[in-house]
Design a protein around this motif. Structure first.
Motif, mmCIF file in Angstrom:
data_model
loop_
_atom_site.group_PDB
_atom_site.id
_atom_site.type_symbol
_atom_site.label_atom_id
_atom_site.label_comp_id
_atom_site.label_asym_id
_atom_site.label_seq_id
_atom_site.Cartn_x
_atom_site.Cartn_y
_atom_site.Cartn_z
ATOM 1 N N UNK A 21 -42.648 -162.813 -1.705
ATOM 2 C CA UNK A 21 -44.062 -162.561 -1.431
ATOM 3 C C UNK A 21 -44.684 -163.745 -0.704
ATOM 4 N N UNK A 22 -45.579 -163.446 0.237
ATOM 5 C CA UNK A 22 -46.362 -164.473 0.875
ATOM 6 C C UNK A 22 -45.643 -165.301 1.909
ATOM 7 N N UNK A 23 -44.391 -164.977 2.195
ATOM 8 C CA UNK A 23 -43.631 -165.745 3.176
ATOM 9 C C UNK A 23 -43.537 -164.944 4.468
ATOM 10 N N UNK A 24 -44.176 -165.427 5.514
ATOM 11 C CA UNK A 24 -44.210 -164.671 6.763
ATOM 12 C C UNK A 24 -42.846 -164.584 7.429
ATOM 13 N N UNK A 25 -41.942 -165.489 7.082
ATOM 14 C CA UNK A 25 -40.605 -165.466 7.677
ATOM 15 C C UNK A 25 -39.591 -164.756 6.789
ATOM 16 N N UNK A 26 -40.052 -164.161 5.703
ATOM 17 C CA UNK A 26 -39.140 -163.483 4.789
ATOM 18 C C UNK A 26 -38.473 -162.309 5.485
ATOM 19 N N UNK A 27 -37.148 -162.185 5.399
ATOM 20 C CA UNK A 27 -36.468 -161.071 6.067
ATOM 21 C C UNK A 27 -36.750 -159.750 5.363
ATOM 22 N N UNK A 28 -36.515 -158.672 6.073
ATOM 23 C CA UNK A 28 -36.684 -157.328 5.524
ATOM 24 C C UNK A 28 -35.326 -156.645 5.432
ATOM 25 N N UNK A 29 -35.037 -156.087 4.265
ATOM 26 C CA UNK A 29 -33.815 -155.327 4.058
ATOM 27 C C UNK A 29 -34.190 -153.954 3.513
ATOM 28 N N UNK A 30 -33.246 -153.025 3.623
ATOM 29 C CA UNK A 30 -33.433 -151.700 3.032
ATOM 30 C C UNK A 30 -32.196 -151.439 2.175
ATOM 31 N N UNK A 31 -32.164 -152.079 1.012
ATOM 32 C CA UNK A 31 -31.028 -152.051 0.097
ATOM 33 C C UNK A 31 -31.561 -151.978 -1.332
ATOM 34 N N UNK A 32 -30.648 -151.765 -2.283
ATOM 35 C CA UNK A 32 -31.099 -151.819 -3.671
ATOM 36 C C UNK A 32 -31.517 -153.229 -4.047
ATOM 37 N N UNK A 36 -35.161 -142.908 7.127
ATOM 38 C CA UNK A 36 -35.264 -143.238 8.546
ATOM 39 C C UNK A 36 -34.335 -144.381 8.916
ATOM 40 N N UNK A 37 -34.233 -145.370 8.037
ATOM 41 C CA UNK A 37 -33.362 -146.522 8.305
ATOM 42 C C UNK A 37 -31.901 -146.120 8.297
ATOM 43 N N UNK A 38 -31.547 -145.136 7.480
ATOM 44 C CA UNK A 38 -30.164 -144.704 7.383
ATOM 45 C C UNK A 38 -29.358 -145.553 6.418
ATOM 46 N N UNK A 39 -28.109 -145.173 6.163
ATOM 47 C CA UNK A 39 -27.270 -145.926 5.227
ATOM 48 C C UNK A 39 -26.991 -147.335 5.741
ATOM 49 N N UNK A 40 -26.994 -148.329 4.859
ATOM 50 C CA UNK A 40 -26.624 -149.680 5.283
ATOM 51 C C UNK A 40 -25.220 -149.699 5.886
ATOM 52 N N UNK A 41 -25.003 -150.602 6.836
ATOM 53 C CA UNK A 41 -23.699 -150.687 7.486
ATOM 54 C C UNK A 41 -22.684 -151.429 6.611
#
Length: 295
Positions: free
Chosen positions: A160-171, A206-211
């Motif tokens: 939270x609050x970190x503008x450089x924090x990466x985005x993932x779509x995982x559990x 929309x993102x689809x399954x992780x690679x």
């Protein structure tokens, strides 16, 4: 390793919990109690921290009704409650985690806010009545305050609050984990999180399954469970169909990996065992995420 050796997923608490479930014996009870108590106040989630130990105590109380386990649940609850601090910049209450040499307010389903929130939701019937409503209010407040919404989808950053924090779509980090963790949260007509969870589900699709390899932690199986959870919560068969599509993609990934490496990957969280359980639940079983909903 210090008290980390007592953790649920990487220490002896998980091993002792399995032993207590499979072959109950008073001989191991003191050792299991000590292991669970060792991480009180540790905010590092289900893998390393008190949330994992609290979950173990909840499971033991569900199975035995022994008040000693309820006492440990409440001890862990107080340890997390005391460290759940309001952040004016974010507009909600968060926990700080010192993990892998970095101190930050992580949000994910294994090490962060969602991970700590899970045993509070799972064990809510054991919490002090005067704290229960406030606990659920805080959870909902933080989910909303940290959500990132764009183009009809919702996701959560690693921290939270970190503008450089990466985005993932995982559990482990991102929308699938939030859905898997929050799907058992009681709905509130005045403060429902369902619109956010449904938008998060759309993002996962929309993102689809992780690679990555099709695992529970960061693969098609963990993300696919989010669809099973939404199907169980809403009854909308669209989510079951989407889960089954992720499942078939995961099978293909696993078979390609077998051909490439000449062997399967056998672990629960990062291997074919987790995928197999997900496939079974897609056929018709309940949406029970391993080590969260069922042991």
């Amino acid at each position: 390793m210090g008290h980390e050796q007592a953790a649920l997923l990487v220490g002896e608490t998980g091993i002792l919990l399995l032993q207590a479930i499979r072959t109950p014996s008073e001989e191991f009870t003191p050792r299991l109690q000590a292991a669970i108590a060792a991480t009180v106040g540790d905010t590092r989630g289900l893998v390393w921290g008190g949330a994992g130990a609290m979950l173990a105590a909840i499971v033991l109380h569900e199975r035995t009704g022994d008040p000693v386990w309820r006492a440990l649940v409440l001890e862990h609850f107080e340890g997390l409650w005391d460290r759940w601090a309001y952040d004016e910049n974010v507009g909600c209450r968060l926990w700080n985690q010192d993990l892998y040499g970095v101190s930050e307010r992580r949000l994910g389903a294994l090490h962060g806010f969602a991970a700590n929130a899970f045993p509070l939701i799972r064990g809510r019937d054991l919490l002090p009545p005067e704290r229960l409503d406030e606990t659920l209010r805080r959870v909902r407040q933080t989910v909303r305050a940290t959500a990132l919404s764009e183009a009809g989808g919702v996701n959560w950053p690693v921290a939270a609050g970190a503008t450089t924090s990466p985005l993932f779509v995982q559990h482990c980090n991102g929308a699938p984990g939030f859905i898997n963790i929050l799907s058992s949260l009681p709905d509130d007509a005045e403060a429902s999180l369902d619109p956010l969870l449904l938008q998060a589900g759309e993002l996962v699709w929309t993102a689809g399954p992780p690679v990555k390899f099709p695992s529970l932690c960061h693969g098609a199986a963990g993300s696919g469970y989010a669809f099973l959870k939404l199907y169980a919560r809403t009854g909308d068969s669209q989510w079951l169909e989407r889960a089954r599509r992720f499942a078939m993609h995961g099978v293909d990934q696993a078979e390609r990996a077998l051909a490439q490496y000449g062997q399967r990957k056998f672990s629960l969280w990062t291997g074919d065992l987790g995928l197999a359980i997900f496939l079974s639940d897609c056929i018709g079983g309940p949406a029970q995420f391993p080590m969260l909903d069922v042991f």
